[in-house]
Scaffold this active site. Structure first.
Site, PDB file in Angstrom:
ATOM      1  CG  ASN A  23      -2.105  -0.976   0.979  1.00 28.11           C
ATOM      2  OD1 ASN A  23      -2.254  -1.533  -0.111  1.00 28.11           O
ATOM      3  ND2 ASN A  23      -2.897  -1.197   2.020  1.00 28.11           N
ATOM      4  NE  ARG A  93     -11.855   0.835  -3.433  1.00 31.08           N
ATOM      5  CZ  ARG A  93     -12.776   1.634  -3.940  1.00 31.08           C
ATOM      6  NH1 ARG A  93     -13.691   1.139  -4.731  1.00 31.08           N
ATOM      7  NH2 ARG A  93     -12.795   2.920  -3.658  1.00 31.08           N
ATOM      8  CB  CYS A 117     -14.354  -4.235  -3.257  1.00 33.66           C
ATOM      9  SG  CYS A 117     -13.908  -3.524  -1.694  1.00 33.66           S
ATOM     10  NE  ARG A 122     -12.318   0.124  -0.263  1.00 37.33           N
ATOM     11  CZ  ARG A 122     -11.155  -0.525  -0.302  1.00 37.33           C
ATOM     12  NH1 ARG A 122     -11.123  -1.777  -0.675  1.00 37.33           N
ATOM     13  NH2 ARG A 122     -10.054   0.092   0.041  1.00 37.33           N
ATOM     14  CG  ASP A 314      -5.912  -3.183   5.495  1.00 34.54           C
ATOM     15  OD1 ASP A 314      -7.132  -3.231   5.288  1.00 34.54           O
ATOM     16  OD2 ASP A 314      -5.121  -2.559   4.761  1.00 34.54           O
TER      17      ASP A 314
HETATM   18  C1  UD1 Z   1      -6.584   2.070   2.062  1.00 38.65           C
HETATM   19  C2  UD1 Z   1      -5.858   0.752   1.956  1.00 38.65           C
HETATM   20  C3  UD1 Z   1      -6.718  -0.369   2.517  1.00 38.65           C
HETATM   21  C4  UD1 Z   1      -7.165  -0.031   3.929  1.00 38.65           C
HETATM   22  C5  UD1 Z   1      -7.806   1.348   3.986  1.00 38.65           C
HETATM   23  C6  UD1 Z   1      -8.121   1.811   5.398  1.00 38.65           C
HETATM   24  C7  UD1 Z   1      -4.510   1.089  -0.024  1.00 38.65           C
HETATM   25  C8  UD1 Z   1      -4.237   0.730  -1.424  1.00 38.65           C
HETATM   26  N1  UD1 Z   1      -5.559   0.513   0.558  1.00 38.65           N
HETATM   27  O1  UD1 Z   1      -7.750   1.975   1.248  1.00 38.65           O
HETATM   28  O2  UD1 Z   1      -5.957  -1.565   2.508  1.00 38.65           O
HETATM   29  O3  UD1 Z   1      -8.095  -0.990   4.372  1.00 38.65           O
HETATM   30  O4  UD1 Z   1      -6.926   2.332   3.411  1.00 38.65           O
HETATM   31  O5  UD1 Z   1      -6.979   1.854   6.166  1.00 38.65           O
HETATM   32  O6  UD1 Z   1      -3.776   1.844   0.580  1.00 38.65           O
HETATM   33  N2  UD1 Z   1     -14.162   7.020   2.254  1.00 38.65           N
HETATM   34  C9  UD1 Z   1     -15.141   7.920   1.905  1.00 38.65           C
HETATM   35  N3  UD1 Z   1     -14.946   8.697   0.810  1.00 38.65           N
HETATM   36  C10 UD1 Z   1     -13.795   8.650   0.073  1.00 38.65           C
HETATM   37  C11 UD1 Z   1     -12.795   7.739   0.441  1.00 38.65           C
HETATM   38  C12 UD1 Z   1     -12.988   6.939   1.533  1.00 38.65           C
HETATM   39  O7  UD1 Z   1     -16.183   8.008   2.565  1.00 38.65           O
HETATM   40  O8  UD1 Z   1     -13.676   9.383  -0.902  1.00 38.65           O
HETATM   41  C13 UD1 Z   1     -14.362   6.156   3.411  1.00 38.65           C
HETATM   42  C14 UD1 Z   1     -14.229   4.676   3.073  1.00 38.65           C
HETATM   43  O9  UD1 Z   1     -15.450   4.146   2.589  1.00 38.65           O
HETATM   44  C15 UD1 Z   1     -13.832   4.105   4.410  1.00 38.65           C
HETATM   45  C16 UD1 Z   1     -12.930   5.194   4.992  1.00 38.65           C
HETATM   46  O10 UD1 Z   1     -13.292   6.385   4.316  1.00 38.65           O
HETATM   47  O11 UD1 Z   1     -14.977   3.966   5.228  1.00 38.65           O
HETATM   48  C17 UD1 Z   1     -11.449   4.939   4.821  1.00 38.65           C
HETATM   49  O12 UD1 Z   1     -11.185   4.608   3.472  1.00 38.65           O
HETATM   50  P1  UD1 Z   1      -9.786   4.921   2.764  1.00 38.65           P
HETATM   51  O13 UD1 Z   1      -8.777   5.323   3.783  1.00 38.65           O
HETATM   52  O14 UD1 Z   1     -10.023   5.856   1.638  1.00 38.65           O
HETATM   53  O15 UD1 Z   1      -9.402   3.517   2.155  1.00 38.65           O
HETATM   54  P2  UD1 Z   1      -8.541   3.295   0.869  1.00 38.65           P
HETATM   55  O16 UD1 Z   1      -7.589   4.416   0.721  1.00 38.65           O
HETATM   56  O17 UD1 Z   1      -9.422   2.936  -0.278  1.00 38.65           O
END
Ligand code: UD1
Length: 428
Positions: A23, A93, A117, A122, A314
Site C-alpha cells: 500500500n 481500487r 468491493c 468505497r 487491515d
Molecule cells: C486504504 C488501503 C486499505 C485499507 C484502507 C483503510 C490502499 C491501497 N488501501 O484503502 O488496505 O483498508 O486504506 O486503512 O492503501 N471514504 C469515503 N470517501 C472517500 C474515500 C474513503 O467516505 O472518498 C471512506 C471509506 O469508505 C472508508 C474510509 O473512508 O470507510 C477509509 O477509506 P480509505 O482510507 O479511503 O481507504 P482506501 O484508501 O481505499
C-alpha cells in the site's frame, strides 16, 4: 485456481522477514507520472496488485521494468495517454491514485470509477472534493471520472487551496495520497486538514520530497504543501509492510508460538502490540524487529479499528481468528469499513462462535476450531482463514486464494519456514 491446504496444530517458531509495503508502493508507483526521469524503487513486493499497477501505468505511457536484482524502474514517456480503463480499475481500487498525478502533470485524466468491493461501498467523494478544491473540473460520465486542470490547453495548472478531507469514517488513505500528489505541482500553497497519517502516506510524502516537492507536517493530520514547477525521478526504498508483519505476529501468537518478525517497525504497529499484550502475549520490540511469544491460551480483548495510529482495519480479520479461541468474550468494532465482516460466516463454519451486531462482532472464545473447506471473499479475510487453519484441528482448505496473492508474497513459504504445515494446490 489455487487453493491453500493448512493442517493445524503446530506452534510457529523462528524468524521471518516481512516484505515491502504494497500500500506504500502502489501510490509511489503512481507518483512516477509526476517525475521527469526514471524512478528506481527498492523493496517493492512481487504481488498481483503491483503487476496490475504496472499494467495500468503502461496504459498511461509509463514504462516499467523489474530488474534482476528486484528493483522496479518506472519512467513516464508518453504524456498523451490519459485513460485508466475499467477492466484494470475494477480489479484494483488503488488505481484511483493515478487521478491526482494525471491532473497535476498532464492537465487531463479519464479514470474509471473503481466500483464497490467485498468490504463495502468505497466511495471516492473525498478524492474528488480535494481535487476540485485545487481547481480541477471533474465530471462523472459513463462510469468514468473525466477531469481537467483549469486552462489545461494553455498549460495552466492546478492551484493550491485549503481543504478539509475528513469523511464519515475519518481520513482517507488513498484520498490523501491522490490530493497530495496533485498539490505538489499546483501553483501556490495547499493545506490539507484531516489528512491520513498512515505510514504509507508518510512514505509517499518522503519520496515526493526527494523528488523536489515541498511538504510539511508529514505524519500529522495537517499537511502543508508549497507547489513546485517540476519533480524529478529518484531512487527510493519502500517501507516494510506493517500489515504483513502484523499478520505474521498474530499467526505466531494464535498458535502459541515464538516468532520474530524482521521488517516490523514498532512505530507502525503500536496498536497491535498493545492489543496482543493485553491478550496475554509477550511482545519485545527492537528497531525494526518484533518478537512475540504466547505460551498460554490468550485472553479476550476488545478491539476497535480506527485510522492510524489506531488499530488497522487491515488486521481486524486476522485478530478475529486469534480471538475466536481466546478465553472470554471479545467485542471487535469496525469503524472504518462497517461491513467488513464477511469472514465471520467462514470462521463459524470452523466452529467459532461469532455474532455480528451492527458494525461490531461479538466473539465468544471457544477452546478449539476444526478444519473445514472455506472460501475467502477478500484479501485480509483470506489471511484470517489461514490463521484459523493453523489453529484448527485437522485440515482446512481455503479456496479462491487469488485474494491472498494480491497482498502476501509467498506467504505459504514464510509460514512453512516457521513450521506450519501448509501447501498450495491447484483446484479443479
Ligand atoms: C486504504 C488501503 C486499505 C485499507 C484502507 C483503510 C490502499 C491501497 N488501501 O484503502 O488496505 O483498508 O486504506 O486503512 O492503501 N471514504 C469515503 N470517501 C472517500 C474515500 C474513503 O467516505 O472518498 C471512506 C471509506 O469508505 C472508508 C474510509 O473512508 O470507510 C477509509 O477509506 P480509505 O482510507 O479511503 O481507504 P482506501 O484508501 O481505499
Amino acid at each position: 485456481m489455487d487453493a491453500m491446504v493448512v493442517t493445524g496444530g503446530c506452534r510457529l517458531q523462528g524468524r521471518v522477514r516481512a516484505g515491502g509495503a504494497k500500500n506504500a508502493a502502489l501510490p509511489i508507483m503512481a507518483a512516477s507520472l509526476l517525475a521527469d526521469g526514471p524512478m528506481c524503487l527498492k523493496n517493492v513486493p512481487d504481488l498481483a496488485d503491483i503487476r496490475t499497477m504496472m499494467r495500468l501505468l503502461a496504459k498511461l505511457g509509463v514504462e516499467s521494468e523489474r530488474r534482476p536484482n528486484g528493483d522496479l524502474v518506472l519512467e513516464s514517456r508518453n504524456a498523451r495517454r490519459n485513460l485508466a480503463p475499467y477492466d484494470i480499475m475494477r480489479t484494483m481500487r488503488a488505481g484511483i491514485c493515478v487521478l491526482g498525478p494525471l491532473l497535476a502533470r498532464r492537465g487531463r485524466a479519464e479514470v474509471s470509477l473503481p466500483g464497490g468491493c467485498a468490504i463495502g461501498d468505497r466511495p471516492v467523494d473525498l478524492h474528488l472534493k480535494g481535487l476540485r478544491a485545487l481547481g480541477a473540473r471533474l465530471d462523472i460520465r459513463h462510469g468514468y471520472i473525466v477531469g481537467s486542470a483549469p486552462g489545461a490547453r494553455t498549460g495552466k495548472r492546478l492551484r493550491g487551496a485549503e481543504m478539509y478531507l475528513g469523511g464519515p469514517f475519518g481520513s482517507s488513505v488513498t484520498g490523501t495520497a491522490n490530493v497530495l500528489m496533485a498539490a505538489v505541482l499546483a501553483k501556490g500553497q495547499t493545506v490539507i486538514e484531516c489528512a491520513a497519517c498512515e505510514p504509507e502516506v508518510q512514505d509517499l510524502a518522503r519520496v515526493l520530497i526527494k523528488m523536489g516537492a515541498k511538504i510539511h507536517g508529514i505524519g500529522s493530520p495537517c499537511l502543508v504543501v508549497e507547489g513546485v514547477d517540476r519533480l524529478v525521478g529518484v531512487p527510493h526504498t519502500v517501507i516494510p509492510d506493517r500489515i504483513e508483519a502484523g499478520t505474521l505476529l498474530v499467526a505466531g501468537a494464535a498458535t502459541g508460538g515464538d516468532v520474530t518478525v524482521e521488517g516490523a517497525r514498532s512505530s507502525d504497529l503500536f496498536a497491535l502490540v498493545h492489543v496482543l499484550r493485553e491478550a496475554g502475549a509477550r511482545v519485545e520490540r527492537f528497531d525494526d524487529t518484533i518478537r512475540i511469544r504466547a505460551r498460554r491460551r490468550l485472553k479476550s480483548v476488545d478491539v476497535t479499528t480506527l485510522p492510524f495510529p489506531g488499530f488497522p482495519t487491515d488486521l481486524q480479520a486476522q485478530m478475529m481468528a486469534l480471538l475466536a479461541v481466546a478465553d472470554g468474550i471479545s467485542i471487535i468494532t469496525e469503524k472504518i469499513f462497517p461491513d467488513r465482516f464477511m469472514h465471520i460466516a467462514e470462521l463459524n463454519r470452523m466452529g467459532a462462535r461469532i455474532r455480528k451486531e451492527g458494525n461490531a462482532a461479538v466473539v465468544h472464545g471457544t477452546r478449539r476450531l476444526s478444519g473445514a473447506p472455506v472460501m475467502a471473499g477478500d484479501l485480509r479475510a483470506s489471511a484470517a482463514l489461514v490463521i484459523a487453519g493453523l489453529i484448527a484441528e485437522g485440515k482446512t482448505t481455503i479456496s479462491r486464494i487469488y485474494h491472498l496473492d494480491r497482498g502476501y508474497e509467498r506467504i505459504e513459504r514464510k509460514l512453512a519456514a516457521l513450521g506450519a504445515t501448509i501447501k498450495r494446490i491447484k483446484e479443479r
